[in-house]
Design an enzyme around this catalytic site. Structure first.
Site, PDB file in Angstrom:
ATOM      1  N   ASP A   1     -58.546 -73.866 -33.605  1.00 26.21           N
ATOM      2  CA  ASP A   1     -57.914 -74.545 -32.345  1.00 26.21           C
ATOM      3  C   ASP A   1     -59.053 -75.125 -31.413  1.00 26.21           C
ATOM      4  O   ASP A   1     -60.671 -75.028 -30.923  1.00 26.21           O
ATOM      5  CB  ASP A   1     -57.455 -73.483 -31.196  1.00 26.21           C
ATOM      6  CG  ASP A   1     -57.674 -73.438 -29.950  1.00 26.21           C
ATOM      7  OD1 ASP A   1     -56.200 -73.542 -29.974  1.00 26.21           O
ATOM      8  OD2 ASP A   1     -58.096 -74.102 -28.454  1.00 26.21           O
TER       9      ASP A   1
ATOM     10  N   TYR B   1     -63.083 -80.826 -25.288  1.00 23.91           N
ATOM     11  CA  TYR B   1     -64.455 -80.465 -25.709  1.00 23.91           C
ATOM     12  C   TYR B   1     -64.981 -81.293 -26.696  1.00 23.91           C
ATOM     13  O   TYR B   1     -66.261 -81.107 -26.616  1.00 23.91           O
ATOM     14  CB  TYR B   1     -63.870 -79.502 -26.906  1.00 23.91           C
ATOM     15  CG  TYR B   1     -63.103 -78.200 -26.650  1.00 23.91           C
ATOM     16  CD1 TYR B   1     -62.568 -78.156 -25.146  1.00 23.91           C
ATOM     17  CD2 TYR B   1     -62.116 -77.842 -27.619  1.00 23.91           C
ATOM     18  CE1 TYR B   1     -61.502 -77.084 -25.097  1.00 23.91           C
ATOM     19  CE2 TYR B   1     -61.283 -76.532 -27.564  1.00 23.91           C
ATOM     20  CZ  TYR B   1     -60.844 -76.143 -25.132  1.00 23.91           C
ATOM     21  OH  TYR B   1     -59.937 -75.098 -26.027  1.00 23.91           O
TER      22      TYR B   1
ATOM     23  N   ALA C   1     -59.908 -64.584 -24.975  1.00 25.27           N
ATOM     24  CA  ALA C   1     -59.436 -62.758 -25.147  1.00 25.27           C
ATOM     25  C   ALA C   1     -61.075 -62.234 -25.246  1.00 25.27           C
ATOM     26  O   ALA C   1     -60.302 -60.512 -25.200  1.00 25.27           O
ATOM     27  CB  ALA C   1     -58.531 -63.227 -26.665  1.00 25.27           C
TER      28      ALA C   1
ATOM     29  N   THR D   1     -72.123 -68.216 -34.352  1.00 23.56           N
ATOM     30  CA  THR D   1     -72.694 -67.122 -35.196  1.00 23.56           C
ATOM     31  C   THR D   1     -72.556 -66.628 -36.645  1.00 23.56           C
ATOM     32  O   THR D   1     -70.830 -66.592 -36.491  1.00 23.56           O
ATOM     33  CB  THR D   1     -73.851 -66.028 -34.597  1.00 23.56           C
ATOM     34  OG1 THR D   1     -72.383 -64.922 -33.987  1.00 23.56           O
ATOM     35  CG2 THR D   1     -74.296 -66.862 -33.400  1.00 23.56           C
TER      36      THR D   1
ATOM     37  N   ASN E   1     -65.433 -60.529 -36.112  1.00 25.52           N
ATOM     38  CA  ASN E   1     -64.554 -60.751 -36.115  1.00 25.52           C
ATOM     39  C   ASN E   1     -63.370 -60.522 -36.382  1.00 25.52           C
ATOM     40  O   ASN E   1     -61.235 -60.397 -35.978  1.00 25.52           O
ATOM     41  CB  ASN E   1     -64.234 -62.069 -34.799  1.00 25.52           C
ATOM     42  CG  ASN E   1     -64.969 -62.298 -33.262  1.00 25.52           C
ATOM     43  OD1 ASN E   1     -65.624 -60.951 -32.910  1.00 25.52           O
ATOM     44  ND2 ASN E   1     -65.266 -63.177 -32.773  1.00 25.52           N
TER      45      ASN E   1
END
Length: 324
Positions: free
Chosen positions: A51, A56, A219, A274, A281
């Protein structure tokens, strides 16, 4: 739906979106090279959903990372699902093609998998991402979002994007697009801040009723950038219930928060720079929360927003009502 690392969700245009994505926003304190490395690591780990956004200011690095993993044979371009975003200074319909072209050029891609309107608020066109007046106040622009959407539809028809959607829209704004005369394509998604302290229950129900995928950013609470986030706000990942569930499943509170979203049918974005956290995750598929666990996390909702800029909050067209 059984969840695994290859799980994707079908959108209303027939394309599929991987249920876990890597977020690439980074504050100015993080070198762009770290974002580039994070994307490469994520692809190696198994992430296929990346994403990004013009805002950005790192699409060149993100694109280079993806192309490098294509060049070394890790993935093919069609394996990667890249999300780009139309920034608010380009919401005027005549500016949409040039904004998309800027992103495509930076990424060095022929197409973007999903292109979304970053925010329903429009800012004065120009080179400044956040145009300010002499008093340091944002300069907004008055743009018909239905016209913006028609320009997005044209980008899809031209083959420059596969799917189109929105971000930070509430129900009223979604209905404005859905009820637009001559609508050609429905938004496939609505990307919003969503976590246990802001579970967006009503908006999720509405999106599901219209076959629109809800995508969750922040999230895990937030990056807690001092420019945007009240530093006195509670830390989501220190919540006692999340930590108790983490202990129960021998997982981290972050994984519990991510798993909660997946089991609600929400596509979730996780951000880290990292290797260990990127790998951790992606273990969100290794356990399952019970119905009682889900209800316990539901009870944490307090309509707490971490991310909005205060001046956006003060604007009369600010999209985030307390309900949806």
């Amino acid at each position: 739906m059984e969840l695994c690392k290859d799980t994707s969700m079908e959108m209303n245009d027939g394309y599929r979106i991987p249920v876990v994505g890597l977020g690439t926003y980074a504050p100015d304190t993080v070198p762009k090279s770290k974002c580039e490395e994070a994307v490469k690591v994520a692809i190696e780990v198994g992430y296929r959903h990346i994403d990004g956004a013009y805002l950005y200011e790192n699409e060149e690095e993100v694109g280079r990372a993806i192309r490098e993993k294509i060049a070394d044979g890790t993935v093919k371009r069609e394996d990667i699902f890249y999300t780009g975003k139309l920034w608010s200074t380009f919401n005027a319909p005549e500016m949409v093609p040039s904004a998309l072209e800027k992103s495509l050029k930076s990424l060095q891609f022929d197409y973007i998998d999903l292109y979304i309107i970053h925010t329903p608020l429009s800012l004065k066109p120009g080179d400044d991402l956040f145009p300010m007046d002499g008093n340091g106040k944002l300069i907004f622009d008055n743009v018909d979002l239905c016209a913006t959407w028609e320009a997005m539809e044209a980008c899809k028809d031209a083959g420059l994007v596969k799917s189109i959607g929105v971000s930070n829209f509430n129900r009223r704004q979604l209905e404005m697009i859905l009820n637009k005369p001559g609508l050609k394509y429905k938004p496939v998604c609505n990307q919003v801040e969503c976590h246990p302290y802001l579970n967006q229950r009503k908006l999720l129900e509405f999106c599901k009723s219209k076959n629109i995928v809800l995508v969750a950013f922040s999230a895990l609470g937030s990056h807690r950038d001092e420019r945007w986030v009240d530093q006195s706000s509670p830390l989501l990942l220190e919540d006692p219930i999340l930590n108790a569930l983490a202990k129960k499943y021998n997982q981290s509170p972050a994984l519990v928060a991510l798993r909660y979203q997946l089991q609600r049918g929400v596509v979730v974005l996780a951000k880290s720079f990292t290797r260990k956290h990127i790998e951790d995750n992606f273990k969100v598929f290794d356990f399952q929360l019970t119905e009682e666990d889900m209800k316990a996390i539901d009870s944490l909702n307090q309509n707490l927003r971490y991310d909005p800029c205060q001046e956006f909050l003060d604007h009369p067209e600010y999209p985030f009502a307390d309900d949806y």
